[in-house]
Motif scaffolding. Structure first.
Motif, PDB file in Angstrom:
ATOM      1  N   ILE A 170       0.843  -1.200   0.000  1.00 58.57           N
ATOM      2  CA  ILE A 170       0.000   0.000   0.000  1.00 58.57           C
ATOM      3  C   ILE A 170       0.874   1.244   0.000  1.00 58.57           C
ATOM      4  CG2 ILE A 170      -1.620   1.357   1.388  1.00 58.57           C
ATOM      5  CD1 ILE A 170      -2.927  -1.286   2.240  1.00 58.57           C
ATOM      6  N   ALA A 171       1.948   1.216   0.788  1.00 50.92           N
ATOM      7  CA  ALA A 171       2.868   2.359   0.823  1.00 50.92           C
ATOM      8  C   ALA A 171       3.573   2.544  -0.516  1.00 50.92           C
ATOM      9  CB  ALA A 171       3.904   2.161   1.928  1.00 50.92           C
ATOM     10  N   LEU A 172       3.751   1.445  -1.254  1.00 51.72           N
ATOM     11  CA  LEU A 172       4.368   1.523  -2.587  1.00 51.72           C
ATOM     12  C   LEU A 172       3.359   1.927  -3.671  1.00 51.72           C
ATOM     13  CD1 LEU A 172       6.601  -1.695  -2.627  1.00 51.72           C
ATOM     14  CD2 LEU A 172       7.402   0.669  -2.679  1.00 51.72           C
ATOM     15  N   ARG A 173       2.086   2.048  -3.283  1.00 46.02           N
ATOM     16  CA  ARG A 173       0.995   2.380  -4.206  1.00 46.02           C
ATOM     17  C   ARG A 173       0.712   1.253  -5.198  1.00 46.02           C
ATOM     18  NH1 ARG A 173       1.341   6.379  -7.622  1.00 46.02           N
ATOM     19  NH2 ARG A 173       3.612   6.554  -7.661  1.00 46.02           N
ATOM     20  N   CYS A 174       1.069   0.029  -4.810  1.00 46.26           N
ATOM     21  CA  CYS A 174       0.705  -1.140  -5.616  1.00 46.26           C
ATOM     22  C   CYS A 174      -0.682  -1.647  -5.230  1.00 46.26           C
ATOM     23  CB  CYS A 174       1.716  -2.264  -5.413  1.00 46.26           C
ATOM     24  SG  CYS A 174       3.340  -1.883  -6.048  1.00 46.26           S
ATOM     25  N   LEU A 175      -1.070  -1.395  -4.007  1.00 45.30           N
ATOM     26  CA  LEU A 175      -2.377  -1.779  -3.504  1.00 45.30           C
ATOM     27  C   LEU A 175      -3.062  -0.575  -2.891  1.00 45.30           C
ATOM     28  CD1 LEU A 175      -1.700  -5.175  -1.642  1.00 45.30           C
ATOM     29  CD2 LEU A 175      -2.869  -4.872  -3.843  1.00 45.30           C
ATOM     30  N   ARG A 176      -4.377  -0.679  -2.794  1.00 43.59           N
ATOM     31  CA  ARG A 176      -5.173   0.302  -2.060  1.00 43.59           C
ATOM     32  C   ARG A 176      -5.805  -0.397  -0.865  1.00 43.59           C
ATOM     33  NH1 ARG A 176      -8.375   1.637  -7.489  1.00 43.59           N
ATOM     34  NH2 ARG A 176      -8.542  -0.613  -7.202  1.00 43.59           N
ATOM     35  N   ALA A 177      -6.045   0.358   0.180  1.00 38.02           N
ATOM     36  CA  ALA A 177      -6.578  -0.237   1.403  1.00 38.02           C
ATOM     37  C   ALA A 177      -7.907  -0.941   1.152  1.00 38.02           C
ATOM     38  CB  ALA A 177      -6.741   0.835   2.478  1.00 38.02           C
ATOM     39  N   ASP A 178      -8.683  -0.451   0.167  1.00 39.82           N
ATOM     40  CA  ASP A 178     -10.007  -1.042  -0.075  1.00 39.82           C
ATOM     41  C   ASP A 178      -9.995  -2.067  -1.204  1.00 39.82           C
ATOM     42  OD1 ASP A 178      -9.508   0.739  -2.091  1.00 39.82           O
ATOM     43  OD2 ASP A 178     -11.469   1.728  -2.029  1.00 39.82           O
ATOM     44  N   ASP A 179      -8.808  -2.507  -1.649  1.00 44.69           N
ATOM     45  CA  ASP A 179      -8.750  -3.562  -2.661  1.00 44.69           C
ATOM     46  C   ASP A 179      -9.337  -4.857  -2.100  1.00 44.69           C
ATOM     47  OD1 ASP A 179      -7.704  -2.384  -4.956  1.00 44.69           O
ATOM     48  OD2 ASP A 179      -5.640  -2.546  -4.244  1.00 44.69           O
ATOM     49  N   SER A 180      -9.819  -5.697  -2.983  1.00 45.65           N
ATOM     50  CA  SER A 180     -10.432  -6.955  -2.560  1.00 45.65           C
ATOM     51  C   SER A 180      -9.375  -7.889  -1.968  1.00 45.65           C
ATOM     52  CB  SER A 180     -11.095  -7.639  -3.756  1.00 45.65           C
ATOM     53  OG  SER A 180     -10.101  -8.119  -4.659  1.00 45.65           O
ATOM     54  N   PRO A 181      -9.785  -8.809  -1.101  1.00 48.13           N
ATOM     55  CA  PRO A 181      -8.842  -9.796  -0.558  1.00 48.13           C
ATOM     56  C   PRO A 181      -8.128 -10.578  -1.658  1.00 48.13           C
ATOM     57  CG  PRO A 181     -10.890  -9.827   0.680  1.00 48.13           C
ATOM     58  CD  PRO A 181     -11.123  -8.932  -0.497  1.00 48.13           C
ATOM     59  N   ALA A 182      -8.812 -10.838  -2.782  1.00 50.99           N
ATOM     60  CA  ALA A 182      -8.203 -11.602  -3.872  1.00 50.99           C
ATOM     61  C   ALA A 182      -7.050 -10.838  -4.506  1.00 50.99           C
ATOM     62  CB  ALA A 182      -9.254 -11.936  -4.931  1.00 50.99           C
ATOM     63  N   VAL A 183      -7.247  -9.534  -4.716  1.00 42.70           N
ATOM     64  CA  VAL A 183      -6.183  -8.703  -5.299  1.00 42.70           C
ATOM     65  C   VAL A 183      -4.994  -8.625  -4.344  1.00 42.70           C
ATOM     66  CG1 VAL A 183      -5.556  -6.350  -5.993  1.00 42.70           C
ATOM     67  CG2 VAL A 183      -7.720  -7.348  -6.767  1.00 42.70           C
ATOM     68  N   LYS A 184      -5.287  -8.413  -3.066  1.00 44.20           N
ATOM     69  CA  LYS A 184      -4.209  -8.338  -2.077  1.00 44.20           C
ATOM     70  C   LYS A 184      -3.429  -9.641  -2.016  1.00 44.20           C
ATOM     71  CE  LYS A 184      -6.434  -4.867   0.876  1.00 44.20           C
ATOM     72  NZ  LYS A 184      -7.092  -4.593   2.182  1.00 44.20           N
ATOM     73  N   GLN A 185      -4.146 -10.749  -2.009  1.00 48.69           N
ATOM     74  CA  GLN A 185      -3.474 -12.044  -1.917  1.00 48.69           C
ATOM     75  C   GLN A 185      -2.635 -12.312  -3.155  1.00 48.69           C
ATOM     76  OE1 GLN A 185      -3.231 -14.003   0.768  1.00 48.69           O
ATOM     77  NE2 GLN A 185      -1.739 -15.124  -0.485  1.00 48.69           N
ATOM     78  N   SER A 186      -3.095 -11.838  -4.309  1.00 48.43           N
ATOM     79  CA  SER A 186      -2.352 -12.033  -5.544  1.00 48.43           C
ATOM     80  C   SER A 186      -0.985 -11.351  -5.464  1.00 48.43           C
ATOM     81  CB  SER A 186      -3.155 -11.478  -6.731  1.00 48.43           C
ATOM     82  OG  SER A 186      -2.403 -11.531  -7.919  1.00 48.43           O
ATOM     83  N   PHE A 187      -0.961 -10.110  -4.965  1.00 43.09           N
ATOM     84  CA  PHE A 187       0.292  -9.370  -4.833  1.00 43.09           C
ATOM     85  C   PHE A 187       1.185  -9.993  -3.761  1.00 43.09           C
ATOM     86  CE2 PHE A 187      -1.476  -5.880  -7.339  1.00 43.09           C
ATOM     87  CZ  PHE A 187      -0.340  -5.368  -7.942  1.00 43.09           C
TER      88      PHE A 187
END
Length: 422
Positions: free
Chosen positions: A313-330
């Motif tokens: 999130i700090a790298l701006r690759c993810l957003r806090a409200d991204d889905s669990p699937a997107v987060k897990q993918s990264f």
């Protein structure tokens, strides 16, 4: 125009054949586009090469595949032409008219000078490159828009800004001279690396004069024929250099081309060194980015899912409200790419483990597997293309890992990451 004509023609193709027809048309137009860039030469070739590196998630795959075919080496210009760049202030410097090497923006010549015992070389920028680079860059981006290969938006704006910054840095020789000085000071007492001495009195905004370092590329048979232990040491030197760049210095060579490094083979076999040759593509990484990257890498290594997400999130690759699937993918991708740095072989695939329990870089096919995983991650609903800075790190790691794989390194690497875990 060719692509627009193809799109119009596809309307007359049977619906079941339309996708294949359009794919073939895109392939043809991508190859034609790259051919045009190659014929224009100069900055156009450099821009195309940079798009191949940084545009993989914004351009159609056939376009980036075609851009990867652009030759890094171009025919040199005649001496009478490049000599116009020398100007005044080079008294006493004898330059050989026959070039050592030629690239898209400059070419290099051997040189010598009285009272200088070291062999020298001179990097000479092509005439007119710096003056036309803005227009050339704008023209290429307009071509991409007209072909409808890129869509306007924040991601395109970020990519355009990033490419423009890198391109202007490549022709800013005063900046390159300063950056080379920084690397020289940082590595002054480190026997693993060598930075050529630069000569400001024989340098200008179009010319760089430096020490000529003899050596060979990592692909040279002389390097490939070194013992396993020596190749392993060179591989660790390159990996350690990456960690120094992104964690300790905030200075990173963003062009992992093999031509930017030479292996200086020690006849005694005690201290083979890596020579760093080009500093035009070095980028300064700000503290925020370095801290976030460090958090991401160390957390992924520990399998700390939340810490990895916080770093991303700090790298701006993810957003806090991204889905669990997107987060897990990264998170999964970050953990996967750190596979060689695991402390135990239990986490390695069987084909990547030697009988002695070492990691087999070449046989691991890590980059091929990572590319497949990254492509699968893009299919996750809600996926957002990472910012250019993150793609820069991925590209850098790809170059470093390719270098290590080319050495056919067979070794454990966990101790290289350990200081940053502590």
């Amino acid at each position: 125009m060719g692509l627009l004509s193809s799109k119009a023609a596809s309307l007359f193709v049977a619906p079941e054949n339309r996708a294949a027809f359009q794919a073939q048309a895109l392939q043809r137009e991508a190859e034609r586009f790259v051919q045009q860039l190659g014929e224009l030469k100069g900055a156009y070739v450099k821009i195309g090469q940079m798009l191949a590196l940084y545009g993989e998630h914004l351009l159609p795959r056939p376009v980036t595949d075609a851009l990867h075919t652009l030759e890094a080496n171009t025919p040199p210009l005649a001496w009478d032409t490049v000599a116009t760049q020398l100007g005044a202030g080079l008294e006493g410097l004898r330059i050989e008219p026959q070039p050592l090497a030629a690239a898209s923006l400059s070419q290099v010549h051997r040189a010598s000078a009285p009272r200088v015992r070291r062999p020298l070389c001179v990097k000479i920028q092509y005439p007119g490159i710096a003056d036309t680079i803005e227009d050339d860059f704008r023209n290429v981006m307009q071509m991409l828009s007209l072909a409808q290969w890129v869509k306007s938006g924040r991601q395109l704006q970020d990519l355009t800004k990033e490419l423009h910054t890198h391109l202007m840095s490549e022709v800013d020789y005063a900046r390159e001279l300063r950056v080379a000085g920084k690397f020289s000071r940082l590595l002054k007492s480190d026997a693993r690396y060598c930075v050529p001495a630069y000569y400001p009195k024989w340098s200008s905004d179009r010319v760089l004069t430096m020490e000529y370092l003899s050596g060979v590329e990592v692909t040279d048979p002389a390097v490939q024929g070194l013992s396993q232990a020596r190749r392993n040491r060179l591989a660790k030197h390159m990996l350690a250099l990456f960690f120094h760049e992104v964690f300790d210095w905030g200075l990173m060579q963003t062009d992992p081309n093999f031509g930017n490094y030479k292996i200086m083979i020690d006849p005694e076999g005690e201290n083979d060194r890596i020579a760093l040759l080009d500093f035009g593509a070095v980028q300064v990484l700000d503290n925020r980015f370095c801290k976030a990257l460090r958090t991401t890498i160390t957390s992924a290594h520990r399998r700390d899912r939340q810490g990895t997400i916080d770093g991303l999130i700090a790298l701006r690759c993810l957003r806090a409200d991204d889905s669990p699937a997107v987060k897990q993918s990264f998170v999964s991708f970050c953990e996967f790419i750190l596979e060689p740095f695991s402390q135990t072989a239990d986490e390695w695939p069987k084909h990547a483990v030697s009988d002695e329990g070492n990691y087999l870089w070449r046989q691991s096919k890590l980059l091929t597997r990572a590319g497949k995983r990254g492509s699968d991650g893009m299919l996750v609903k809600g996926f957002v293309v990472p910012p250019p800075e993150f793609m820069l790190i991925v590209r850098k790691l790809t170059g470093v890992f390719t270098f290590v794989s080319t050495l056919d390194a067979r070794m454990r690497c966990s101790e290289l990451l350990q200081p940053y875990l502590d």
